[in-house]
Design a protein around this motif. Structure first.
Motif, PDB file in Angstrom:
ATOM      1  N   VAL A   1       0.835  -1.202   0.000  1.00 36.13           N
ATOM      2  CA  VAL A   1       0.000   0.000   0.000  1.00 36.13           C
ATOM      3  C   VAL A   1       0.867   1.248   0.000  1.00 36.13           C
ATOM      4  N   TYR A   2       0.293   2.307  -0.564  1.00 35.02           N
ATOM      5  CA  TYR A   2       0.953   3.612  -0.545  1.00 35.02           C
ATOM      6  C   TYR A   2      -0.104   4.694  -0.750  1.00 35.02           C
ATOM      7  N   ASN A   3      -0.283   5.551   0.250  1.00 31.39           N
ATOM      8  CA  ASN A   3      -1.209   6.684   0.169  1.00 31.39           C
ATOM      9  C   ASN A   3      -2.583   6.260  -0.355  1.00 31.39           C
ATOM     10  N   CYS A   4      -3.151   5.260   0.296  1.00 31.95           N
ATOM     11  CA  CYS A   4      -4.418   4.719  -0.204  1.00 31.95           C
ATOM     12  C   CYS A   4      -5.367   4.367   0.934  1.00 31.95           C
ATOM     13  N   ALA A   5      -5.440   5.242   1.932  1.00 31.58           N
ATOM     14  CA  ALA A   5      -6.305   4.959   3.077  1.00 31.58           C
ATOM     15  C   ALA A   5      -7.746   4.756   2.661  1.00 31.58           C
ATOM     16  N   ARG A   6      -8.152   5.463   1.613  1.00 32.48           N
ATOM     17  CA  ARG A   6      -9.551   5.412   1.190  1.00 32.48           C
ATOM     18  C   ARG A   6      -9.972   4.021   0.743  1.00 32.48           C
ATOM     19  N   TYR A   7      -9.050   3.285   0.091  1.00 28.12           N
ATOM     20  CA  TYR A   7      -9.434   2.015  -0.500  1.00 28.12           C
ATOM     21  C   TYR A   7      -8.785   0.798   0.147  1.00 28.12           C
ATOM     22  N   CYS A   8      -7.599   0.957   0.754  1.00 27.14           N
ATOM     23  CA  CYS A   8      -6.880  -0.235   1.209  1.00 27.14           C
ATOM     24  C   CYS A   8      -7.617  -0.944   2.336  1.00 27.14           C
ATOM     25  N   THR A   9      -8.322  -0.195   3.191  1.00 22.86           N
ATOM     26  CA  THR A   9      -9.094  -0.869   4.240  1.00 22.86           C
ATOM     27  C   THR A   9     -10.241  -1.687   3.630  1.00 22.86           C
TER      28      THR A   9
ATOM     29  N   SER B   1       2.420   9.109   3.022  1.00 20.67           N
ATOM     30  CA  SER B   1       2.472  10.444   3.619  1.00 20.67           C
ATOM     31  C   SER B   1       1.094  10.952   4.008  1.00 20.67           C
ATOM     32  N   ASP B   2       0.053  10.136   3.789  1.00 19.80           N
ATOM     33  CA  ASP B   2      -1.297  10.527   4.194  1.00 19.80           C
ATOM     34  C   ASP B   2      -1.655   9.774   5.483  1.00 19.80           C
ATOM     35  N   ASN B   3      -2.906   9.495   5.714  1.00 19.62           N
ATOM     36  CA  ASN B   3      -3.328   8.807   6.940  1.00 19.62           C
ATOM     37  C   ASN B   3      -3.460   7.300   6.770  1.00 19.62           C
TER      38      ASN B   3
END
Length: 403
Positions: free
Chosen positions: A10-18, A42-44
């Motif tokens: 994963v990389y900068n993909c909090a919206r979809y990785c969960t 670098s995001d959440n």
């Protein structure tokens, strides 16, 4: 029970990785695990992953302090895995409900190294909706078993081959860990799928492709730039990635030519070269605006030999000249086909004059000869045997100047 490790870089993909992880969690059993490798987001993303992993003991997190690229992220996840089988999933995709249970039916008591299952494309934008059917046709494998050297021989073949993504496959864990131990510890994104499939195939002895198995949900256009035009700068990065993948494959073959016995190494590398050349030039033709294409050709020439470039240019000449021949009643269409035929012919012959192509590249010579046969039939050149004659170039320039 046979255990499965699911590796998700994963990389900068909090919206979809969960969402991706949550599609896997209910399907785990026994000693199954999920290994998530965050590549210095670098995001959440890390916070979201830590919150999820605190609720589910099967999730193991690996956190990179520096951004190392997809190849290194997958490598770290695979080498940390313990499963009898390993599956790789992209961060913005999912697996369908009950997929792992259905796959368990094929791995129970079997010794297949690679189990290749199907894909359902979930389009996320207008361009993706247009491409969805064709993409599914490419990604869903032909049901069959392959053994030994036929696996690598067929994967990158021009006919009857199969896609080179590392997702929508279940790999025997021992095999995949061996392959990732053998790969280069370098940064590579996107083209790492092709590179790794070459190594995996070189070691594999058994391959099974399943019918009617759309268990990988591929969210086409989600979180990427699918459907957007390339710039010269973004295309240059693509050219360099593909060239690096070929170089890494050549290095793998050089290091293993004597330890993995097969007599067709050069042919298999040529297959990969041709597929990469086709991919690169299709991106140049289809996704780089036409006014930028001449500017991008020197960029390609810095990383690729003229026979690879001209092979694909002659493929376009062949196709447009053939289309010209098929529609004699449609003057407007013929005019368009003629323009495109001569444009790509000029690009090819200009490159050939500066850097003569390697005639040992059979892919190039075959496409060139078929293209000139169609050009001759269409009366756009005077002889089918001409390859790059000066008077043909002169006629092209005169025709384009008149327009």
């Amino acid at each position: 029970m046979t255990s499965i490790s699911v590796v998700i870089p994963v990389y900068n993909c909090a919206r979809y990785c969960t969402q991706c992880i949550e599609s896997v969690l209910p399907q785990l059993a026994g000693d199954d695990e999920i290994i998530v490798v965050d590549d210095a987001s670098s995001d959440n993303t890390v916070e979201a992953l830590q919150a999820l992993s605190s609720q589910h003991h099967r999730i193991r997190l690996i956190l990179h302090s520096d951004n190392l690229g997809t190849l290194r992220s997958r490598r770290d996840g695979v080498l940390a895995s313990t499963g009898d089988y390993v599956m790789l999933i992209d961060q913005d995709d999912e697996i369908a409900p009950n997929s792992l249970n259905q796959l368990r039916q094929y791995i129970a008591g079997s010794k297949f190294d690679i189990i290749h299952f199907g894909v359902r494309v979930v389009p996320e934008n207008a361009a993706a909706r247009k491409a969805a059917a064709g993409m599914e046709g490419f990604l869903c494998p032909t049901p069959r078993e392959l053994h030994g050297q036929d696996i690598l021989k067929l994967q990158f073949a021009a006919e009857h081959g199969f896609d080179w993504h590392v997702h929508h496959r279940l790999f025997r864990g021992e095999l995949l860990r061996r392959a990732y131990k053998a790969c280069a510890g370098t940064r590579l994104v996107l083209s790492d799928d092709l590179y790794m499939n070459f190594i995996i195939d070189a070691y594999a002895t058994t391959y099974l492709a399943l019918p009617d198995s759309p268990w990988y949900l591929y969210h086409l256009g989600r979180g990427d730039t699918f459907g957007r035009a390339l710039t010269v700068e973004s295309f240059a990065r693509l050219v360099q990635r593909d060239a690096k993948a070929l170089q890494l494959i050549q290095e793998f073959v050089a290091a293993n030519r004597n330890t993995i016995p097969r007599e067709d190494w050069d042919d298999r590398v040529a297959d990969v070269r041709d597929r990469l050349g086709e991919h690169m030039m299709n991106e140049w033709k289809d996704n780089l605006p036409a006014p930028m294409q001449p500017e991008a050709l020197p960029i390609i020439q810095r990383s690729w030999t003229s026979d690879v470039i001209c092979a694909e240019l002659y493929r376009y000449v062949r196709d447009y000249a053939y289309d010209y021949l098929q529609h004699p009643e449609d003057a407007t269409r013929q005019d368009t086909d003629k323009n495109l035929t001569l444009r790509y012919l000029k690009y090819a012959t200009d490159i050939e004059q500066v850097t003569p192509p390697l005639l040992t590249n059979i892919h190039y010579t075959q496409l060139r000869d078929i293209a000139y046969s169609h050009l001759h039939d269409a009366r756009l050149v005077s002889s089918a045997k001409e390859s790059a004659p000066n008077h043909v170039l002169r006629k092209i320039r005169e025709f384009l100047h008149r327009r």
